[in-house]
Design a protein around this motif. Structure first.
Motif, PDB file in Angstrom:
ATOM      1  N   ALA A  41      35.853 -64.850  24.222  1.00  0.00           N
ATOM      2  CA  ALA A  41      35.043 -64.836  22.987  1.00  0.00           C
ATOM      3  C   ALA A  41      35.037 -63.468  22.319  1.00  0.00           C
ATOM      4  O   ALA A  41      34.029 -63.036  21.770  1.00  0.00           O
ATOM      5  CB  ALA A  41      33.629 -65.328  23.262  1.00  0.00           C
ATOM      6  N   GLY A  42      36.191 -62.800  22.353  1.00  0.00           N
ATOM      7  CA  GLY A  42      36.318 -61.527  21.656  1.00  0.00           C
ATOM      8  C   GLY A  42      36.536 -61.736  20.168  1.00  0.00           C
ATOM      9  O   GLY A  42      36.579 -62.865  19.672  1.00  0.00           O
ATOM     10  N   THR A  43      36.679 -60.633  19.450  1.00  0.00           N
ATOM     11  CA  THR A  43      36.911 -60.678  18.009  1.00  0.00           C
ATOM     12  C   THR A  43      38.000 -59.680  17.659  1.00  0.00           C
ATOM     13  O   THR A  43      37.963 -58.544  18.125  1.00  0.00           O
ATOM     14  CB  THR A  43      35.631 -60.310  17.225  1.00  0.00           C
ATOM     15  N   GLU A  44      38.958 -60.124  16.842  1.00  0.00           N
ATOM     16  CA  GLU A  44      39.958 -59.177  16.379  1.00  0.00           C
ATOM     17  C   GLU A  44      39.349 -58.326  15.267  1.00  0.00           C
ATOM     18  O   GLU A  44      38.369 -58.728  14.629  1.00  0.00           O
ATOM     19  CB  GLU A  44      41.224 -59.895  15.913  1.00  0.00           C
ATOM     20  N   ARG A  45      39.922 -57.166  15.037  1.00  0.00           N
ATOM     21  CA  ARG A  45      39.414 -56.280  13.987  1.00  0.00           C
ATOM     22  C   ARG A  45      39.590 -56.944  12.620  1.00  0.00           C
ATOM     23  O   ARG A  45      40.544 -57.691  12.403  1.00  0.00           O
ATOM     24  CB  ARG A  45      40.147 -54.943  14.024  1.00  0.00           C
ATOM     25  N   PRO A  46      38.691 -56.673  11.683  1.00  0.00           N
ATOM     26  CA  PRO A  46      38.816 -57.264  10.347  1.00  0.00           C
ATOM     27  C   PRO A  46      40.040 -56.736   9.596  1.00  0.00           C
ATOM     28  O   PRO A  46      40.475 -55.601   9.818  1.00  0.00           O
ATOM     29  CB  PRO A  46      37.520 -56.853   9.642  1.00  0.00           C
ATOM     30  N   PHE A  47      40.585 -57.581   8.748  1.00  0.00           N
ATOM     31  CA  PHE A  47      41.688 -57.265   7.840  1.00  0.00           C
ATOM     32  C   PHE A  47      43.013 -56.954   8.536  1.00  0.00           C
ATOM     33  O   PHE A  47      43.908 -56.386   7.915  1.00  0.00           O
ATOM     34  CB  PHE A  47      41.310 -56.111   6.896  1.00  0.00           C
ATOM     35  N   VAL A  48      43.164 -57.323   9.810  1.00  0.00           N
ATOM     36  CA  VAL A  48      44.438 -57.085  10.494  1.00  0.00           C
ATOM     37  C   VAL A  48      45.125 -58.385  10.921  1.00  0.00           C
ATOM     38  O   VAL A  48      46.284 -58.360  11.289  1.00  0.00           O
ATOM     39  CB  VAL A  48      44.280 -56.173  11.739  1.00  0.00           C
ATOM     40  N   GLY A  49      44.425 -59.504  10.869  1.00  0.00           N
ATOM     41  CA  GLY A  49      44.977 -60.772  11.329  1.00  0.00           C
ATOM     42  C   GLY A  49      46.082 -61.289  10.433  1.00  0.00           C
ATOM     43  O   GLY A  49      46.081 -61.090   9.219  1.00  0.00           O
ATOM     44  N   GLU A  50      47.026 -61.982  11.047  1.00  0.00           N
ATOM     45  CA  GLU A  50      48.201 -62.445  10.304  1.00  0.00           C
ATOM     46  C   GLU A  50      47.875 -63.502   9.252  1.00  0.00           C
ATOM     47  O   GLU A  50      48.634 -63.677   8.309  1.00  0.00           O
ATOM     48  CB  GLU A  50      49.279 -62.912  11.287  1.00  0.00           C
ATOM     49  N   TYR A  51      46.750 -64.211   9.365  1.00  0.00           N
ATOM     50  CA  TYR A  51      46.441 -65.274   8.404  1.00  0.00           C
ATOM     51  C   TYR A  51      45.302 -64.929   7.450  1.00  0.00           C
ATOM     52  O   TYR A  51      44.882 -65.769   6.660  1.00  0.00           O
ATOM     53  CB  TYR A  51      46.093 -66.570   9.154  1.00  0.00           C
ATOM     54  N   THR A  52      44.826 -63.695   7.468  1.00  0.00           N
ATOM     55  CA  THR A  52      43.699 -63.326   6.607  1.00  0.00           C
ATOM     56  C   THR A  52      43.980 -63.646   5.146  1.00  0.00           C
ATOM     57  O   THR A  52      43.131 -64.211   4.465  1.00  0.00           O
ATOM     58  CB  THR A  52      43.355 -61.829   6.779  1.00  0.00           C
ATOM     59  N   ASP A  53      45.155 -63.294   4.652  1.00  0.00           N
ATOM     60  CA  ASP A  53      45.480 -63.500   3.235  1.00  0.00           C
ATOM     61  C   ASP A  53      46.573 -64.535   2.994  1.00  0.00           C
ATOM     62  O   ASP A  53      47.079 -64.655   1.888  1.00  0.00           O
ATOM     63  CB  ASP A  53      45.908 -62.161   2.615  1.00  0.00           C
ATOM     64  N   THR A  54      46.936 -65.295   4.014  1.00  0.00           N
ATOM     65  CA  THR A  54      48.012 -66.287   3.895  1.00  0.00           C
ATOM     66  C   THR A  54      47.635 -67.408   2.935  1.00  0.00           C
ATOM     67  O   THR A  54      46.525 -67.922   2.973  1.00  0.00           O
ATOM     68  CB  THR A  54      48.318 -66.884   5.282  1.00  0.00           C
ATOM     69  N   LYS A  55      48.588 -67.777   2.090  1.00  0.00           N
ATOM     70  CA  LYS A  55      48.398 -68.879   1.133  1.00  0.00           C
ATOM     71  C   LYS A  55      49.309 -70.066   1.453  1.00  0.00           C
ATOM     72  O   LYS A  55      49.347 -71.039   0.720  1.00  0.00           O
ATOM     73  CB  LYS A  55      48.698 -68.406  -0.292  1.00  0.00           C
ATOM     74  N   THR A  56      50.046 -70.007   2.558  1.00  0.00           N
ATOM     75  CA  THR A  56      50.981 -71.061   2.936  1.00  0.00           C
ATOM     76  C   THR A  56      50.250 -72.383   3.145  1.00  0.00           C
ATOM     77  O   THR A  56      49.203 -72.429   3.790  1.00  0.00           O
ATOM     78  CB  THR A  56      51.719 -70.666   4.238  1.00  0.00           C
ATOM     79  N   VAL A  57      50.801 -73.446   2.606  1.00  0.00           N
ATOM     80  CA  VAL A  57      50.227 -74.780   2.773  1.00  0.00           C
ATOM     81  C   VAL A  57      50.602 -75.304   4.156  1.00  0.00           C
ATOM     82  O   VAL A  57      51.761 -75.225   4.567  1.00  0.00           O
ATOM     83  CB  VAL A  57      50.742 -75.739   1.672  1.00  0.00           C
ATOM     84  N   GLY A  58      49.610 -75.813   4.864  1.00  0.00           N
ATOM     85  CA  GLY A  58      49.867 -76.354   6.188  1.00  0.00           C
ATOM     86  C   GLY A  58      48.587 -76.574   6.965  1.00  0.00           C
ATOM     87  O   GLY A  58      47.496 -76.618   6.403  1.00  0.00           O
ATOM     88  N   VAL A  59      48.750 -76.694   8.270  1.00  0.00           N
ATOM     89  CA  VAL A  59      47.630 -76.951   9.171  1.00  0.00           C
ATOM     90  C   VAL A  59      47.557 -75.817  10.189  1.00  0.00           C
ATOM     91  O   VAL A  59      48.588 -75.378  10.715  1.00  0.00           O
ATOM     92  CB  VAL A  59      47.803 -78.308   9.887  1.00  0.00           C
ATOM     93  N   TYR A  60      46.349 -75.380  10.455  1.00  0.00           N
ATOM     94  CA  TYR A  60      46.113 -74.327  11.451  1.00  0.00           C
ATOM     95  C   TYR A  60      45.675 -74.983  12.750  1.00  0.00           C
ATOM     96  O   TYR A  60      44.708 -75.740  12.779  1.00  0.00           O
ATOM     97  CB  TYR A  60      45.044 -73.356  10.957  1.00  0.00           C
ATOM     98  N   ALA A  61      46.411 -74.676  13.820  1.00  0.00           N
ATOM     99  CA  ALA A  61      46.154 -75.275  15.128  1.00  0.00           C
ATOM    100  C   ALA A  61      45.650 -74.215  16.100  1.00  0.00           C
ATOM    101  O   ALA A  61      45.866 -73.013  15.908  1.00  0.00           O
ATOM    102  CB  ALA A  61      47.442 -75.898  15.668  1.00  0.00           C
ATOM    103  N   CYS A  62      45.010 -74.670  17.147  1.00  0.00           N
ATOM    104  CA  CYS A  62      44.549 -73.786  18.210  1.00  0.00           C
ATOM    105  C   CYS A  62      45.763 -73.146  18.880  1.00  0.00           C
ATOM    106  O   CYS A  62      46.685 -73.843  19.300  1.00  0.00           O
ATOM    107  CB  CYS A  62      43.733 -74.578  19.235  1.00  0.00           C
ATOM    108  N   ARG A  63      45.775 -71.841  18.980  1.00  0.00           N
ATOM    109  CA  ARG A  63      46.899 -71.142  19.599  1.00  0.00           C
ATOM    110  C   ARG A  63      46.987 -71.429  21.094  1.00  0.00           C
ATOM    111  O   ARG A  63      48.060 -71.378  21.682  1.00  0.00           O
ATOM    112  CB  ARG A  63      46.801 -69.638  19.355  1.00  0.00           C
ATOM    113  N   ALA A  64      45.875 -71.775  21.706  1.00  0.00           N
ATOM    114  CA  ALA A  64      45.876 -72.030  23.148  1.00  0.00           C
ATOM    115  C   ALA A  64      46.406 -73.414  23.501  1.00  0.00           C
ATOM    116  O   ALA A  64      47.150 -73.559  24.452  1.00  0.00           O
ATOM    117  CB  ALA A  64      44.471 -71.851  23.713  1.00  0.00           C
ATOM    118  N   CYS A  65      46.020 -74.452  22.728  1.00  0.00           N
ATOM    119  CA  CYS A  65      46.398 -75.816  23.126  1.00  0.00           C
ATOM    120  C   CYS A  65      47.133 -76.618  22.065  1.00  0.00           C
ATOM    121  O   CYS A  65      47.618 -77.706  22.352  1.00  0.00           O
ATOM    122  CB  CYS A  65      45.147 -76.589  23.572  1.00  0.00           C
ATOM    123  N   GLY A  66      47.213 -76.115  20.839  1.00  0.00           N
ATOM    124  CA  GLY A  66      47.943 -76.810  19.786  1.00  0.00           C
ATOM    125  C   GLY A  66      47.150 -77.851  19.014  1.00  0.00           C
ATOM    126  O   GLY A  66      47.690 -78.487  18.108  1.00  0.00           O
TER     127      GLY A  66
END
Length: 134
Positions: free
Chosen positions: A27-52
């Motif tokens: 239950a950690g938190t990544e630093r703000p404004f560094v995540g790969e999807y913060t500003d992504t506009k790609t159309v699609g579905v976001y899945a759990c990285r652990a289980c899909g």
């Protein structure tokens, strides 16, 4: 809790990078404004990285300017679970993947965003994998 996907701590550590493990399993938190999807506009579905498990749609993603990807609703009402979180001396609502129990982020209400639900699912990029639409 009993989840459809269950793995030992050693199995999770072998599957996930140390950063992914910290967020998803501790239950950690990544630093703000560094995540790969913060500003992504790609159309699609976001899945759990652990289980899909599919969790959020790009259709509900919005610019909240908070430093993390934000959504106004999960893909399906039962794809996530909610837990009370008082870890920082305040009451927050933690959001977890209902399929494997991995930590995703938190949900906030009543912040005044012009979304249909008046909710902001503030989700760590590192807890997600984007599956672009074809």
């Amino acid at each position: 809790m009993s989840y459809e996907v269950q793995k030992s701590d050693a199995e999770w550590r072998a599957q996930l990078s140390p950063e992914e493990y910290h967020v998803l399993r501790e239950a950690g938190t990544e630093r703000p404004f560094v995540g790969e999807y913060t500003d992504t506009k790609t159309v699609g579905v976001y899945a759990c990285r652990a289980c899909g498990a599919e969790l959020f749609s790009s259709e509900t993603k919005f610019d909240s300017h908070c430093g993390w990807p934000s959504y106004y609703a999960p893909l399906a009402g039962d794809s996530v679970e909610y837990l009370e979180d008082t870890s920082l001396g305040m009451r927050r609502v933690e959001v977890r993947c209902k399929n494997c129990g991995s930590h995703l982020g938190h949900v906030f209400e009543g912040e005044g965003y012009g979304t249909p639900t008046d909710q902001r699912y503030c989700i760590n990029s590192i807890s997600l994998t984007l599956k672009p639409a074809e």
